[in-house]
Design an enzyme around this catalytic site. Sequence first.
Site, mmCIF file in Angstrom:
data_model
loop_
_atom_site.group_PDB
_atom_site.id
_atom_site.type_symbol
_atom_site.label_atom_id
_atom_site.label_comp_id
_atom_site.label_asym_id
_atom_site.label_seq_id
_atom_site.Cartn_x
_atom_site.Cartn_y
_atom_site.Cartn_z
ATOM 1 N N ASP A 276 6.953 -14.135 -2.237
ATOM 2 C CA ASP A 276 7.491 -13.204 -1.244
ATOM 3 C C ASP A 276 6.957 -13.554 0.136
ATOM 4 O O ASP A 276 5.855 -14.069 0.279
ATOM 5 C CB ASP A 276 7.047 -11.768 -1.551
ATOM 6 N N ASP B 48 0.685 -7.016 5.099
ATOM 7 C CA ASP B 48 0.268 -7.361 3.734
ATOM 8 C C ASP B 48 -1.121 -7.990 3.765
ATOM 9 O O ASP B 48 -1.985 -7.675 2.945
ATOM 10 C CB ASP B 48 1.236 -8.377 3.108
ATOM 11 N N GLU C 168 -1.918 -9.212 -5.750
ATOM 12 C CA GLU C 168 -0.597 -9.835 -5.639
ATOM 13 C C GLU C 168 -0.556 -10.841 -4.493
ATOM 14 O O GLU C 168 0.234 -11.774 -4.501
ATOM 15 C CB GLU C 168 0.479 -8.761 -5.421
ATOM 16 N N GLU C 169 -1.410 -10.633 -3.507
ATOM 17 C CA GLU C 169 -1.365 -11.495 -2.326
ATOM 18 C C GLU C 169 -2.215 -12.756 -2.446
ATOM 19 O O GLU C 169 -2.247 -13.563 -1.531
ATOM 20 C CB GLU C 169 -1.798 -10.698 -1.083
ATOM 21 N N ASP D 104 -1.683 -4.336 -5.857
ATOM 22 C CA ASP D 104 -0.691 -4.783 -4.877
ATOM 23 C C ASP D 104 -1.028 -3.961 -3.633
ATOM 24 O O ASP D 104 -0.820 -2.755 -3.606
ATOM 25 C CB ASP D 104 0.724 -4.451 -5.384
ATOM 26 N N LEU E 208 0.123 -3.566 -0.619
ATOM 27 C CA LEU E 208 1.165 -2.834 0.127
ATOM 28 C C LEU E 208 2.540 -3.167 -0.458
ATOM 29 O O LEU E 208 3.239 -4.053 0.049
ATOM 30 C CB LEU E 208 1.106 -3.186 1.615
ATOM 31 N N ASP E 209 2.877 -2.447 -1.509
ATOM 32 C CA ASP E 209 4.170 -2.701 -2.145
ATOM 33 C C ASP E 209 5.292 -2.092 -1.303
ATOM 34 O O ASP E 209 5.138 -1.016 -0.727
ATOM 35 C CB ASP E 209 4.197 -2.082 -3.548
ATOM 36 N N GLU F 82 2.651 -4.333 -10.738
ATOM 37 C CA GLU F 82 3.622 -3.251 -10.570
ATOM 38 C C GLU F 82 3.974 -2.589 -11.912
ATOM 39 O O GLU F 82 3.879 -1.371 -12.041
ATOM 40 C CB GLU F 82 4.869 -3.802 -9.863
#
Length: 289
Positions: free
Chosen positions: A55, A61, A84-85, A105, A107-108, A265
Amino acid sequence: MNLDTLLHQFDCNNGLSEIINAICKSSVEIEQLVNRVFLDKTVLISKCIQNSSGDEQHKMDILSNEIMISNLTNSNSCSVLISEENEDAIIVDESHSGNYIVYFDPLDGSSNIDCNCGVGTIFSIILDNDKYKTIENRVLTNGNNIICAGYILYGGSTDMVIAFKGKGVHRLSFDRNTTEYVHTGILDITNKNKKVYSINESNFERWDIDMKHYIRQYRKQESKYTQRWIGSMVSDIHRTLLYGGMFCYPSDENNIHGKLRILYECFPMAFIMEEAGGKAIIAKMSNDR
Ligand code: AHM
Ligand code: MG
């Protein structure tokens, strides 16, 4: 009741309450960034690079991720952080290491942030049982080991929803006057019966035949269902928990493994949903996602 009282009630010890407090502290800092997003627009929503999930990352983020990593490390209670990052797991230095692995995560839904819709931080926590094993053998392979999961929704108000294994789901709202999270309810989906289905229906033509058939049942006039889709998972799940209904994100021709990430998630949200008395199912699962 404030968060400390709740954590005390649930005997959160051996570092668990320190982790939850670190996540709360992070959420307050992230909330301030989210609030400033239009004032510092060129900085905060400038696009940067692609993250490990492919992404596009915003500056938001990256900053949110740094906040989470710093506070969780300083809690002295985590052994591994999996974000996630970040491409790789972050092994916390011995001097700060603790008993838990935290997935998050930071900042989803950040791709929606330009239009001021609710975005969120998602997390789950497992006990790090065997530190002598390699990291590959210690990480989560299914959601059953989660002991606590939750999310913070940065919306009209900032809400933290937190679930402890076997102890239900609790909603806390951030009081900007006292800068404290205050308990504002227990979330139990079993007595919520709004007929809402939540799915990105623009993918309909790319679903397989079973999925099309399944959604057609909701579309039928007699089903009395209506459709809602914010496109920000934390907001969509929050509404589902509060009102009832269903949320799903199936795979399709373009996203053959599905769009949502199982570790950051799906597992935490499934855990929360089940703790709230709901069901979480996975129809197909690829081994490499
Ligand atoms: P993100 O992690 O890049 O923010 O993507 C996850 C988000 C979810 O919050 C949401 O359910 C989904 O992407 C929506 O995707 P789409 O608009 O493509 O259907
Ligand atoms: Mg995400």
